[in-house]
Design an enzyme around this catalytic site. Structure first.
Site: not given
Ligand code: GLY
Ligand code: MN
Ligand code: MN
Length: 440
Positions: A241, A389, A407, A409, A269, A359, A38, A348, A385, A352, A258
């Site tokens: 991720h 890697y 990364r 970003e 982000d 996103h 529940d 990637h 970003e 975005h 991140d």
């Molecule tokens: N935090 C997910 C991305 O950077 O797209």
């Molecule tokens: Mn992002």
């Molecule tokens: Mn991100």
């Protein structure tokens, strides 16, 4: 600070009704989802429903009727003292009208009797088939009934059309208040990163650093994150991720975080990567500076008139050239790009949209995967970003780079004459990063 008032939500409904004039619009709220027995997962409203209503409770349905003198109807969960004692106070039908600007409001229990009446005069209904199982079945059933009774004078329901492209298009250009909310989410997130920089030390668990950072998010006025924080030390940074956040930080590791605090439903982000012990190794620094150069080139390309996908193309070229210069890749740059030779190290996209969703909604191209890019316009917000890697699947990577994942970003607002880097307060150059990571 309560920045979004009913006035803004009313304005959005008005703008949607100016775009969709030939059919009733039905947008469902989200539903609770069971975690176990529940206990439910914590509820967060569906962004499109929130965008149009500012109403945060589950199971509601918004109906907009173009051309009608009272266009806005809300179906909401009714008051229920027994249930509310357990799960929290509900707005209820009366206050839905008073506080949320609905011209009419009903209990969700009345949906089956009232919704058919509300949309009886419309041959087209704008509803995203698949958005809500109950409404899917209900509207298909209603279409069958109206087909049967149409010969006697009812209007047939001839089309269910997705309203999301129109809603997405509205969401793509942020208003001044939305930009303020995003900036607040970003400022709170940067403050959390400052704490993470100051506290992360060899020996700590990733989730401890996460906790220290997220306390700052909460203190800054953010009730939740826009997405689960990625706190990835060492090779974990190569899992894009990675959210288990259960490893221990080691001396010599990089730490990639991140994360994005949410403010008034708008999410930041941000990604920064830094040496846990405060000093990059020469190899880490080579890769860091290359990613930074790609980030800066991508930001330079983020301006009105350029395509959204130009940002990626520019950053990718910098990364590919750099990988050749470092001896990681061999060959012609153009060939490496067209044949996607960079993929083992960069898998990637670079950007975005960012907004209510991390996103965020909105298309990047028209006319299919190879169609022309959407042109950037003032008011759009996107991430930049790039990353590199050298993880467990990059088997051909030079030994000296193995285990490195980086990364960088930023969140970028397109302005009339270029852009504003909304995340500019976060450390980014090698000197800034090393100073922050050393507690300076
Ligand atoms: N935090 C997910 C991305 O950077 O797209
Ligand atoms: Mn992002
Ligand atoms: Mn991100």
């Amino acid at each position: 600070m309560d920045q979004l008032s009913e006035r803004q939500f009313a304005e959005r409904r008005k703008r949607l009704l100016a775009q969709i004039t030939d059919g009733a619009i039905i947008v469902p709220a989200g539903h609770l989802s069971a975690r176990n027995h529940d206990v439910d997962f914590k509820f967060r409203q569906q962004s499109a429903f929130w965008y149009l209503t500012g109403f945060g409770e589950p199971d509601a349905v918004a109906v907009l009727r173009p051309g009608h003198s009272e266009p806005y109807t809300l179906f909401v969960l009714p008051r229920d003292p027994k249930l509310e004692t357990w799960t929290g106070l509900r707005t209820g039908v009366d206050a839905a009208k008073e506080r949320f600007g609905a011209d009419a409001a009903f209990s969700t229990a009345e949906l089956e009797t009232e919704l058919p009446k509300l949309i009886a005069d419309y041959e087209k209904v704008y509803y995203a088939v698949g958005a809500d199982q109950k409404l899917d079945a209900f509207l298909i059933d209603l279409a069958v009934k109206r087909r049967r009774t149409a010969p006697r004078g009812d209007k047939a329901l001839t089309a269910l059309i997705d309203p999301m492209p129109a809603i997405d298009q509205l969401r793509l250009i942020k208003s001044a208040v939305e930009i303020e909310c995003l900036q607040k989410a970003i400022d709170v997130t940067v403050a959390g990163f400052d704490v993470a920089f100051a506290k992360a030390r060899p020996g700590m668990y990733e989730f401890e650093v996460q906790a220290d950072m997220e306390v700052e998010f909460r203190r800054g006025g953010s009730p939740r994150n826009g997405y689960p924080s990625i706190v990835a030390s060492g090779e974990n940074a190569c899992i894009l991720h990675y959210i288990s956040n259960r490893d221990r930080l080691k001396d010599g590791d990089l730490l990639l975080i991140d994360a994005g605090a949410e403010y008034e439903y708008y999410s930041a982000d941000i990604t920064r990567t830094w040496p846990v012990n405060g000093k990059f190794t020469p190899e880490q620094k080579d890769i860091y500076e290359l990613v930074l150069a790609a980030n800066e080139a991508g930001i330079d390309a983020a301006k009105p008139g350029n395509g959204a996908t130009d940002v990626h193309d520019v950053a990718l070229r910098v990364l590919t050239q750099g990988l050749v210069d470092l001896g990681v890749l061999k060959g012609e740059i153009d060939t490496l790009i067209t044949e996607r030779g960079f993929l083992p190290y960069y898998m990637h996209g670079t950007s975005h949209w960012l907004g209510l969703d991390v996103h965020d909604s909105g298309i990047y191209r028209t006319g299919g995967r190879t169609g022309p890019s959407i042109k950037l316009e003032p008011g759009m917000v996107l991430t930049v970003e790039p990353g590199l890697y050298f993880g467990p699947f990059a088997e051909d990577a030079p030994e000296r780079f193995k285990g490195i994942g980086i990364r960088t970003e930023d969140d970028v607002l397109i302005t009339d004459d270029g852009n504003r880097v909304m995340t500019s307060a976060a450390p980014k150059t090698v000197a800034e990063i090393e100073a922050a990571a050393s507690g300076g």
